[in-house]
Design a protein around this motif. Sequence first.
Motif, PDB file in Angstrom:
ATOM      1  N   GLN A   1       3.033  -5.237  10.911  1.00 43.55           N
ATOM      2  CA  GLN A   1       4.378  -5.135  10.373  1.00 43.55           C
ATOM      3  C   GLN A   1       5.336  -4.957  11.540  1.00 43.55           C
ATOM      4  OE1 GLN A   1       5.933  -5.139   7.248  1.00 43.55           O
ATOM      5  NE2 GLN A   1       7.893  -4.687   8.222  1.00 43.55           N
TER       6      GLN A   1
ATOM      7  N   THR B   1       8.972  -7.883   9.509  1.00 38.95           N
ATOM      8  CA  THR B   1       8.315  -8.311   8.264  1.00 38.95           C
ATOM      9  C   THR B   1       6.807  -8.248   8.485  1.00 38.95           C
ATOM     10  OG1 THR B   1       7.983 -10.683   8.684  1.00 38.95           O
ATOM     11  CG2 THR B   1      10.213  -9.992   7.986  1.00 38.95           C
TER      12      THR B   1
ATOM     13  N   GLU C   1       6.002 -12.750  -3.488  1.00 36.57           N
ATOM     14  CA  GLU C   1       6.134 -11.316  -3.227  1.00 36.57           C
ATOM     15  C   GLU C   1       7.592 -10.988  -2.915  1.00 36.57           C
ATOM     16  OE1 GLU C   1       2.741  -8.744  -1.135  1.00 36.57           O
ATOM     17  OE2 GLU C   1       4.000  -9.782   0.305  1.00 36.57           O
TER      18      GLU C   1
ATOM     19  N   LEU D   1       9.890  -7.839  -1.273  1.00 35.43           N
ATOM     20  CA  LEU D   1       9.911  -6.572  -0.556  1.00 35.43           C
ATOM     21  C   LEU D   1      11.358  -6.196  -0.269  1.00 35.43           C
ATOM     22  CD1 LEU D   1       7.234  -7.114   2.267  1.00 35.43           C
ATOM     23  CD2 LEU D   1       6.860  -6.160  -0.005  1.00 35.43           C
TER      24      LEU D   1
ATOM     25  N   SER E   1      13.133  -4.163   5.454  1.00 36.95           N
ATOM     26  CA  SER E   1      12.591  -3.038   6.202  1.00 36.95           C
ATOM     27  C   SER E   1      13.704  -2.239   6.886  1.00 36.95           C
ATOM     28  CB  SER E   1      11.598  -3.529   7.248  1.00 36.95           C
ATOM     29  OG  SER E   1      11.072  -2.451   7.971  1.00 36.95           O
TER      30      SER E   1
ATOM     31  N   ARG F   1       5.309  -0.653   6.447  1.00 33.98           N
ATOM     32  CA  ARG F   1       5.582  -1.790   5.571  1.00 33.98           C
ATOM     33  C   ARG F   1       6.337  -1.321   4.334  1.00 33.98           C
ATOM     34  NH1 ARG F   1       3.650  -5.005   1.312  1.00 33.98           N
ATOM     35  NH2 ARG F   1       3.221  -7.189   1.824  1.00 33.98           N
ATOM     36  N   PRO F   2       7.407  -2.029   3.953  1.00 30.73           N
ATOM     37  CA  PRO F   2       8.109  -1.642   2.732  1.00 30.73           C
ATOM     38  C   PRO F   2       7.218  -1.768   1.502  1.00 30.73           C
ATOM     39  CG  PRO F   2       9.417  -3.182   4.038  1.00 30.73           C
ATOM     40  CD  PRO F   2       8.046  -3.168   4.626  1.00 30.73           C
ATOM     41  N   GLU F   3       7.562  -1.032   0.466  1.00 36.52           N
ATOM     42  CA  GLU F   3       6.790  -1.062  -0.776  1.00 36.52           C
ATOM     43  C   GLU F   3       6.993  -2.394  -1.500  1.00 36.52           C
ATOM     44  OE1 GLU F   3       6.454   1.423  -5.015  1.00 36.52           O
ATOM     45  OE2 GLU F   3       7.881   2.009  -3.452  1.00 36.52           O
ATOM     46  N   THR F   4       5.896  -2.977  -1.984  1.00 35.97           N
ATOM     47  CA  THR F   4       5.965  -4.252  -2.700  1.00 35.97           C
ATOM     48  C   THR F   4       6.582  -4.046  -4.077  1.00 35.97           C
ATOM     49  OG1 THR F   4       3.967  -5.005  -1.557  1.00 35.97           O
ATOM     50  CG2 THR F   4       4.621  -6.214  -3.541  1.00 35.97           C
TER      51      THR F   4
ATOM     52  N   SER G   1       4.517  -8.842  -6.981  1.00 34.50           N
ATOM     53  CA  SER G   1       3.370  -9.552  -6.418  1.00 34.50           C
ATOM     54  C   SER G   1       2.778 -10.413  -7.517  1.00 34.50           C
ATOM     55  CB  SER G   1       2.330  -8.561  -5.885  1.00 34.50           C
ATOM     56  OG  SER G   1       1.227  -9.243  -5.333  1.00 34.50           O
TER      57      SER G   1
ATOM     58  N   TYR H   1      16.838  -7.615   0.291  1.00 31.45           N
ATOM     59  CA  TYR H   1      15.439  -7.880  -0.057  1.00 31.45           C
ATOM     60  C   TYR H   1      14.993  -9.171   0.620  1.00 31.45           C
ATOM     61  CZ  TYR H   1      16.487  -4.619  -3.881  1.00 31.45           C
ATOM     62  OH  TYR H   1      16.859  -3.532  -4.627  1.00 31.45           O
TER      63      TYR H   1
END
Length: 427
Positions: free
Chosen positions: A281, A284, A361, A363, A366, A378-381, A384, A403
């Motif tokens: 990460q 991205t 996906e 995200l 960041s 890593r940002p929270e998903t 997905s 985003y």
Amino acid sequence: IILLAMIVALMPGCSIKSSSKAARVELKQNESGYHRLYVNGEEFYVEGAGLEFGNIEALAQYGGNSFRTWRTTNENEDALDVLNRAHENGLMVLMGLDVARERHGFNYNDPVEVKKQFDYLKGEVERLKDHPALLGWAIGNELNLEAENLKVYDAVNEISLMIHEVDPLHPTTTTTAGIGKREVDYMKQHCTDIDFLSIQMYGDIVNLQTRISDAGWEGPYMVTEWGATGHWEVARTDWDVAIEQTSREKAEAFIDRYKIAIQSDPVNCLGSYVFLWAQKQERTPTWYGMFLANGNVTETVDAMQYNWTGSWPENRCPTLEYFLLDDRTAYDNIRLKPGESYAAIVQAKDYENDPILYHWEVLPESTDLGMGGDYESRPETLLSKEVSEAEIMLEAPMNPGAYRLFVYATDDGNRSATANIPFFVEE
């Protein structure tokens, strides 16, 4: 005592896994007058990757002959284990020695701390120097980045002198972020013991020879990091986030840059390590890693096999021809309304006409941003979704903000093409 030695030798990570002797690595000129490394008398031009304890076996399979690390141990694996695996796969290792950075708070005017670091690194050199897979020592990484006190290179020189005394069979280097006259002038006075310089550049690597000339470096060098265009070198959205290249654009750049920057100087360039033969990460989850978090290879891996061997893999990664969100590209400053639906479509092809599965996906942008490869989380998903269709209807998040929409086009052999589009949800 003999029984104890046998037990220790069988413990993982505690011994050199080979009866072979240490490799003798020399820097000298070949018959054409080109600077080259020689391993046990055989010319060795580095065709490698930055690996950081990643997929060593795949590097050998794709045609690489060496890799570099940034440190001698981390939470996953010790350098002896890494060297053993390298040796099993016929690879040589430029071993990184983790030298503290001024930008992280280390004070090179403090002789006690400098000596403490020196003693630790001496122990690591003594521990690893006799391994047959060892190519050389990289003393620190990008120590010039945000550095005001260039006395760090006095410390590098002392470490290099120690290495040449303890381990006369392997060369030393240090890596710089780019190359500038300030640090080169200082190293010419205070860091003369290193055998060659190592330079790290990204999008600007197409100007490598000009940068070297402007800085006044005239000796041999290696390119120890290069790859995707850096996040500081690309276009940005109106809300000031960097726009990432697609995997196809990266692969095409890898081929062009290898010709322009690496192969164009056969006299002084000792080879290169492409970044990064793993996943990480950094801005991205896909920017710099040539692999995905699930282990899938991307188009840049194929490109490096082509660079190293002159031929493509028998089964290549899919490739992306275009990617649109609401009929707009990543460069169109896409703003969406909370909760409303928008079409996202990607056009992908597979060279062998294998079936493609699409993973979509979302995200948040960041905000945990580092510098010079510092750790980033890593940002929270938020979304997905795996489908066989190359189009989805994206429902914009309800919370305003920045985003990214990612797409991964994957064939039935775990090979993926990737891209992402930044978008902003307005209140």
